[in-house]
Enzyme design. Structure first.
Site, PDB file in Angstrom:
ATOM      1  N   GLU A  35       4.217 -53.953  -5.311  1.00 37.29           N
ATOM      2  CA  GLU A  35       5.518 -54.638  -5.441  1.00 37.29           C
ATOM      3  C   GLU A  35       6.628 -53.709  -5.919  1.00 37.29           C
ATOM      4  OE1 GLU A  35       2.682 -55.961  -6.313  1.00 37.29           O
ATOM      5  OE2 GLU A  35       2.646 -58.130  -5.920  1.00 37.29           O
ATOM      6  N   GLY A  36       6.283 -52.638  -6.631  1.00 36.93           N
ATOM      7  CA  GLY A  36       7.304 -51.676  -7.053  1.00 36.93           C
ATOM      8  C   GLY A  36       7.979 -51.065  -5.830  1.00 36.93           C
ATOM      9  N   HIS A  37       7.151 -50.568  -4.893  1.00 36.83           N
ATOM     10  CA  HIS A  37       7.701 -49.995  -3.655  1.00 36.83           C
ATOM     11  C   HIS A  37       8.486 -51.060  -2.874  1.00 36.83           C
ATOM     12  CE1 HIS A  37       3.837 -47.541  -4.117  1.00 36.83           C
ATOM     13  NE2 HIS A  37       4.779 -46.625  -4.188  1.00 36.83           N
ATOM     14  N   SER A 185       1.612 -49.394 -10.429  1.00 30.98           N
ATOM     15  CA  SER A 185       1.426 -48.020  -9.975  1.00 30.98           C
ATOM     16  C   SER A 185       0.250 -47.979  -9.017  1.00 30.98           C
ATOM     17  CB  SER A 185       1.145 -47.114 -11.180  1.00 30.98           C
ATOM     18  OG  SER A 185       0.628 -45.876 -10.742  1.00 30.98           O
TER      19      SER A 185
HETATM   20  P1  AMP Z   1       5.187 -43.231  -5.351  1.00 26.68           P
HETATM   21  O1  AMP Z   1       4.582 -43.801  -4.102  1.00 26.68           O
HETATM   22  O2  AMP Z   1       4.392 -43.509  -6.585  1.00 26.68           O
HETATM   23  O3  AMP Z   1       5.622 -41.802  -5.204  1.00 26.68           O
HETATM   24  O4  AMP Z   1       6.531 -44.046  -5.578  1.00 26.68           O
HETATM   25  C1  AMP Z   1       7.503 -44.154  -4.567  1.00 26.68           C
HETATM   26  C2  AMP Z   1       8.744 -44.732  -5.177  1.00 26.68           C
HETATM   27  O5  AMP Z   1       8.455 -46.016  -5.718  1.00 26.68           O
HETATM   28  C3  AMP Z   1       9.285 -43.879  -6.336  1.00 26.68           C
HETATM   29  O6  AMP Z   1      10.696 -43.875  -6.294  1.00 26.68           O
HETATM   30  C4  AMP Z   1       8.777 -44.616  -7.537  1.00 26.68           C
HETATM   31  O7  AMP Z   1       9.567 -44.422  -8.691  1.00 26.68           O
HETATM   32  C5  AMP Z   1       8.863 -46.049  -7.075  1.00 26.68           C
HETATM   33  N1  AMP Z   1       7.978 -46.888  -7.878  1.00 26.68           N
HETATM   34  C6  AMP Z   1       6.676 -46.660  -8.170  1.00 26.68           C
HETATM   35  N2  AMP Z   1       6.211 -47.612  -9.006  1.00 26.68           N
HETATM   36  C7  AMP Z   1       7.246 -48.444  -9.247  1.00 26.68           C
HETATM   37  C8  AMP Z   1       7.412 -49.630 -10.038  1.00 26.68           C
HETATM   38  N3  AMP Z   1       6.405 -50.121 -10.746  1.00 26.68           N
HETATM   39  N4  AMP Z   1       8.625 -50.225 -10.051  1.00 26.68           N
HETATM   40  C9  AMP Z   1       9.653 -49.715  -9.336  1.00 26.68           C
HETATM   41  N5  AMP Z   1       9.560 -48.611  -8.561  1.00 26.68           N
HETATM   42  C10 AMP Z   1       8.380 -47.992  -8.526  1.00 26.68           C
END
Ligand code: AMP
Length: 281
Positions: A35-37, A185
């Site tokens: 959900e963050g992504h 994460s």
């Molecule tokens: P990653 O796939 O972990 O490299 O993350 C890709 C993007 O999603 C990056 O800009 C992260 O900061 C963002 N992201 C990862 N986890 C979260 C989260 N829990 N809430 C908001 N954005 C996130």
């Protein structure tokens, strides 16, 4: 949704979008979407005509002994989630495509990296800045969306865009959390059940530090000590708890202005980071 695997095809698509005057919002990720992504995609959809996402586990930003091999991957599930979220173009390059034989140039980040993850993961932000320079150049987005969960990354991207006169607007978005406060994460899947129960204390510890500041504490050492004391409940090995100005990431003797309290905790198969950014008025 169109899935594109080569830089040439992706460049063709972005040139076409530019010609048809469509604004492009871009969400770079390493996949194993959550959900963050997807919150970044939602925001990008609201603010642009077209949303481009990339999924690339960038080998250059992982150091020796880090979790490049065990980083969770599930491309088919990601394709489905990206499509459901309304991504129009999904860029899925291979490492060989992004780092061609004899590639000669990389980006070196000199500021904002002597602290936090930059200190404990030497070379990490050079890898991040290098791959983003490539991706921005291939995709040519109007806006790029990043999560504040990786606040130091946001600070580095802010400097990269500024220092290289890049024509892209950085949009930083709030951290999405599980109900118990744990920051979402991709790496959470690598926590053992006991570690998963302990990990929410990372955010609770940071909140305890933030509460002290809100109640008037201005000594970063006092805040850090309190966070460290609370972090005992989080198990794992605390890699750091630090407190700086944000986004400059400079040490302060007396906390003031916009600041970050950040922590990294190492569990058996996952290293988690989290932070709180707040403004002292
Ligand atoms: P990653 O796939 O972990 O490299 O993350 C890709 C993007 O999603 C990056 O800009 C992260 O900061 C963002 N992201 C990862 N986890 C979260 C989260 N829990 N809430 C908001 N954005 C996130």
């Amino acid at each position: 949704m169109q899935v594109i695997k080569t830089a040439a095809k992706m460049k063709e698509a972005s040139t076409h979008l530019k010609k048809s005057q469509k604004s492009v919002g871009y969400v770079p990720t390493m996949g194993y979407l959550h959900e963050g992504h997807l919150s970044l995609v939602e925001k990008a959809k609201r603010e642009n005509d077209i949303v481009v996402m990339s999924i690339f586990v960038n080998p250059l930003q992982f150091g020796p002994g880090e979790d490049f091999d065990s980083y969770p991957r599930d491309v088919n599930r990601d394709i489905q989630l990206a499509e459901e979220a309304g991504v129009e173009l999904l860029f899925l390059p291979s490492a060989a495509e992004m780092y061609r034989e004899n590639h000669a140039v990389s980006v070196s980040v000199n500021g904002r990296t002597d602290v936090l993850c930059g200190r404990t993961r030497p070379g990490h932000f050079d890898g991040v800045a290098t791959v983003l320079t490539k991706l921005f150049s291939i995709i040519a987005p109007d806006k790029a969306y990043f999560g504040m969960k990786d606040a130091q990354q946001v600070a580095v991207v802010d400097a990269l865009i500024h220092d290289f006169f890049m024509d892209v607007e950085l949009v930083a978005s709030k951290t999405i959390r599980e109900k118990d406060g744990l920051a979402k994460s991709s790496r959470n899947i690598n926590l053992s059940p006991i570690e998963r129960d302990q990990a929410p204390y990372i955010y609770q510890s940071l909140q305890a530090g933030a509460a002290m500041i809100e109640q008037g504490e201005r000594d970063p050492k006092a805040v850090i000590s309190a966070v460290l004391a609370h972090l005992e409940a989080a198990g794992g090995n605390v890699e750091y708890v630090e407190c700086y100005s944000y986004p400059e990431l400079k040490k302060q003797d007396v906390l003031s202005g916009k600041i970050i309290i950040a922590a990294a905790v190492k569990y058996s198969k996952a290293r988690l980071i989290d932070n709180i950014v707040l403004t002292i008025s």
